[in-house]
Design a protein around this motif. Structure first.
Motif, mmCIF file in Angstrom:
data_model
loop_
_atom_site.group_PDB
_atom_site.id
_atom_site.type_symbol
_atom_site.label_atom_id
_atom_site.label_comp_id
_atom_site.label_asym_id
_atom_site.label_seq_id
_atom_site.Cartn_x
_atom_site.Cartn_y
_atom_site.Cartn_z
ATOM 1 N N PHE A 82 60.802 -22.670 4.952
ATOM 2 C CA PHE A 82 59.721 -21.974 3.873
ATOM 3 C C PHE A 82 60.504 -21.687 2.630
ATOM 4 N N PHE A 83 61.872 -21.107 2.611
ATOM 5 C CA PHE A 83 62.610 -20.870 1.553
ATOM 6 C C PHE A 83 62.974 -22.196 0.634
ATOM 7 N N ASN A 84 63.216 -23.281 1.333
ATOM 8 C CA ASN A 84 63.520 -24.392 0.665
ATOM 9 C C ASN A 84 62.234 -24.864 0.115
ATOM 10 N N PHE A 96 58.760 -19.029 -7.913
ATOM 11 C CA PHE A 96 59.666 -18.983 -8.889
ATOM 12 C C PHE A 96 60.836 -18.025 -8.685
ATOM 13 N N ALA A 97 60.499 -17.050 -7.838
ATOM 14 C CA ALA A 97 61.702 -16.215 -7.538
ATOM 15 C C ALA A 97 62.650 -16.689 -6.692
ATOM 16 N N VAL A 98 62.092 -17.139 -5.499
ATOM 17 C CA VAL A 98 63.047 -17.867 -4.681
ATOM 18 C C VAL A 98 63.624 -18.819 -5.275
ATOM 19 N N GLY A 99 63.255 -19.761 -6.061
ATOM 20 C CA GLY A 99 63.622 -20.813 -6.721
ATOM 21 C C GLY A 99 64.770 -20.571 -7.727
ATOM 22 N N ILE A 100 64.724 -19.557 -8.404
ATOM 23 C CA ILE A 100 65.669 -19.105 -9.106
ATOM 24 C C ILE A 100 66.810 -18.534 -8.436
ATOM 25 N N LEU A 101 66.646 -17.897 -7.500
ATOM 26 C CA LEU A 101 67.709 -17.257 -6.252
ATOM 27 C C LEU A 101 68.611 -18.454 -5.812
ATOM 28 N N SER A 102 67.964 -19.645 -5.313
ATOM 29 C CA SER A 102 68.474 -20.954 -4.901
ATOM 30 C C SER A 102 69.349 -21.218 -5.774
ATOM 31 N N PRO A 114 74.031 -13.957 -0.251
ATOM 32 C CA PRO A 114 73.975 -13.619 1.088
ATOM 33 C C PRO A 114 72.524 -13.722 1.715
ATOM 34 N N ALA A 115 72.664 -14.034 3.007
ATOM 35 C CA ALA A 115 71.374 -14.374 3.831
ATOM 36 C C ALA A 115 70.408 -13.158 3.726
ATOM 37 N N SER A 116 71.028 -12.038 3.659
ATOM 38 C CA SER A 116 70.324 -10.591 3.911
ATOM 39 C C SER A 116 69.778 -10.592 2.432
ATOM 40 N N LEU A 117 69.939 -11.238 1.278
ATOM 41 C CA LEU A 117 69.531 -11.130 0.014
ATOM 42 C C LEU A 117 68.354 -12.127 -0.044
ATOM 43 N N LYS A 118 68.599 -13.276 0.615
ATOM 44 C CA LYS A 118 67.382 -14.234 0.673
ATOM 45 C C LYS A 118 66.107 -13.575 1.268
ATOM 46 N N ILE A 119 66.588 -12.872 2.418
ATOM 47 C CA ILE A 119 65.493 -12.518 3.295
ATOM 48 C C ILE A 119 64.786 -11.326 2.674
ATOM 49 N N LEU A 139 64.494 -10.532 -0.449
ATOM 50 C CA LEU A 139 63.571 -11.066 -1.680
ATOM 51 C C LEU A 139 62.299 -11.732 -1.281
ATOM 52 N N THR A 140 62.561 -12.702 -0.162
ATOM 53 C CA THR A 140 61.358 -13.285 0.361
ATOM 54 C C THR A 140 60.224 -12.260 0.923
ATOM 55 N N ALA A 141 61.085 -11.348 1.807
ATOM 56 C CA ALA A 141 60.069 -10.565 2.500
ATOM 57 C C ALA A 141 59.269 -9.588 1.369
ATOM 58 N N LEU A 142 60.203 -9.004 0.169
ATOM 59 C CA LEU A 142 59.427 -8.445 -0.850
ATOM 60 C C LEU A 142 58.400 -9.265 -1.464
ATOM 61 N N ALA A 143 58.656 -10.424 -1.745
ATOM 62 C CA ALA A 143 57.654 -11.361 -2.461
ATOM 63 C C ALA A 143 56.405 -11.316 -1.532
ATOM 64 N N VAL A 144 56.630 -11.688 -0.275
ATOM 65 C CA VAL A 144 55.444 -11.892 0.638
ATOM 66 C C VAL A 144 54.649 -10.645 0.864
ATOM 67 N N ILE A 145 55.428 -9.363 0.877
ATOM 68 C CA ILE A 145 54.688 -8.158 0.927
ATOM 69 C C ILE A 145 53.775 -7.923 -0.393
ATOM 70 N N ASP A 146 54.623 -8.225 -1.521
ATOM 71 C CA ASP A 146 53.888 -8.000 -2.920
ATOM 72 C C ASP A 146 52.661 -8.868 -3.098
ATOM 73 N N ASP A 147 52.532 -10.063 -2.335
ATOM 74 C CA ASP A 147 51.538 -10.880 -2.519
ATOM 75 C C ASP A 147 50.403 -10.460 -1.605
ATOM 76 N N LEU A 148 50.630 -9.745 -0.535
ATOM 77 C CA LEU A 148 49.903 -9.065 0.489
ATOM 78 C C LEU A 148 49.130 -7.894 -0.334
ATOM 79 N N GLY A 149 50.129 -7.423 -1.201
ATOM 80 C CA GLY A 149 49.475 -6.037 -2.041
ATOM 81 C C GLY A 149 48.539 -6.366 -3.115
ATOM 82 N N ALA A 150 48.925 -7.668 -3.684
ATOM 83 C CA ALA A 150 48.096 -8.276 -4.735
ATOM 84 C C ALA A 150 46.623 -8.551 -4.120
ATOM 85 N N ILE A 151 46.598 -9.256 -2.887
ATOM 86 C CA ILE A 151 45.131 -9.619 -2.177
ATOM 87 C C ILE A 151 44.715 -8.465 -1.929
ATOM 88 N N ILE A 152 45.192 -7.235 -1.694
ATOM 89 C CA ILE A 152 44.413 -5.903 -1.474
ATOM 90 C C ILE A 152 43.997 -5.381 -2.603
#
Length: 384
Positions: free
Chosen positions: A10-12, A129-135, A142-147, A149-162
């Protein structure tokens, strides 16, 4: 921290998709400001089965994107970063802050004005874009930063749908909405009966999408609902959820999102385009994405840890959270998506799109440079 194979996939895919999105946007802007401008604009308005091509992309193909986001969110909830309250609380509360603060800053400039319906624009984060820049920062991340940012963006997108479902539904057909929810209920029953064949879920998803489209609620909501109806099982490679999510990575990253960018960023830039940047709409978008996002994400995360609601992983420092906050300010795809729902006037829409592009580019550059120097100087005992 060990990352799962599917998370890495997913990240790649998002990493590569971010680069393709940049190229698609540049190409779209170039064509829209060339002698082929009229033909290019008209091709997206070509009518097919009663709807324009751009409508099919925004209401149809983007549903598949949200299906992928929903499947990733489901996986994070069941087996990933969001599977325990301790792990989930930090990106969740950070995402909430990253939605509330930008919206408030936007409304500070636009309450009562023609731009007010656009309050949802700076709330969004473009995950690709966010994950692409981080990569681009490589193995220093750190793996924890990847996780995070990804979790943050996914939750953000869910919030956008709501937000889209609640605030950007102008007309509502309760009959079609109940029919869509009825199909969703049937799919949940199939899930409970442990039906593992993906075909009934996908066919049911198409029917649910149709009724959702007719209901007036944005049809992309069907993608999120379908994701949570698809059986997750134990999440291994044989599960229906895993197989569909794995299959969707590349089509979404390399076809659907670039096509969305091509269809929606073909802005004809006039000689006085910069005049629009002083309008309250543009100021609200730029301030919301560039200031509101990092401020909201970092502030809410800090308050959450201060009151012991969540904890900061040992690998992460507060400056990493701030850097991730700037990357969260890359609204692009989702911000443009909400713009199209918020406004019908072409001039206002183009003004908003230009502001989104400028703010997203600036947020990406600042976030990259901030993390570049931060990660380079980080030592095991480093503090803020």
């Amino acid at each position: 921290m060990k990352l799962t194979k599917l998370f890495n996939d997913f990240f790649n895919s998002e990493k590569a998709g971010g680069l393709i999105l940049v190229l698609a946007t540049i190409l779209s802007l170039c064509i829209a400001n060339s002698p082929w401008q009229t033909a290019y604009t008209n091709c997206w308005q070509f009518s097919f089965a009663g709807h324009s091509v751009v409508h099919w992309i925004n209401d149809g193909l983007m549903t598949i994107f949200f299906l992928l986001i929903g499947l990733e969110l489901e996986r994070e909830i069941y087996t990933g970063e969001l599977s325990s309250f301790k792990n989930a609380s930090l990106p969740v509360i950070a995402a909430v802050g990253g939605m509330i603060v930008p919206a408030l800053i936007f409304l500070l400039f636009n309450t009562g004005g023609p731009g007010q319906p656009g309050a949802g624009i700076p709330m969004a984060t473009d995950i690709a874009f966010a994950v692409g820049i981080l990569s681009l920062l490589g193995s220093r991340v750190p793996a924890s930063l990847k996780i995070f940012l990804t979790a943050l963006a996914v939750i953000d997108d869910l919030g956008a749908i709501i937000v889209i479902a609640v605030f950007y539904t102008s007309t509502l057909s309760l009959v079609h909405l109940f029919l869509a929810l009825g199909v969703f209920a049937v799919l949940l029953v199939l899930n409970r009966l442990k039906i593992q064949n993906p075909v009934p879920y996908l066919l049911g998803g198409i029917v649910m999408w149709y009724f959702m489209l007719q209901s007036g609620v944005h049809a992309t909501l069907a993608g999120i609902l379908l994701a949570f109806a698809i059986p997750f099982g134990n999440g291994d490679e044989r599960s229906v959820s895993y197989r569909i999510q794995h299959f969707l990575h590349k089509p979404v990253a390399f076809f659907i999102l670039p096509l969305f960018a091509m269809a929606n960023t073909g802005i004809s830039i006039s000689s006085d385009w910069y005049a629009g940047l002083t309008q309250n709409l543009s100021v609200g978008i730029i301030a919301g994405l560039l200031t509101g996002k990092p401020l909201g994400i970092a502030l809410f995360a800090y308050i959450g840890t201060a009151v012991k609601f969540c904890t900061l992983p040992s690998e992460l420092k507060w400056k990493h959270i701030i850097g991730a906050g700037f990357l969260g300010g890359i609204g692009f795809t989702m911000s443009v998506f909400i713009t199209l729902l918020a406004f019908t006037d072409a001039v206002i829409t183009d003004t908003a799109k230009i502001a989104i592009l400028i703010a997203s580019c600036a947020a990406g550059i600042i976030g990259y440079l901030f993390l570049h120097f931060t990660l380079k100087k980080t030592t095991p005992g480093d503090t803020i």
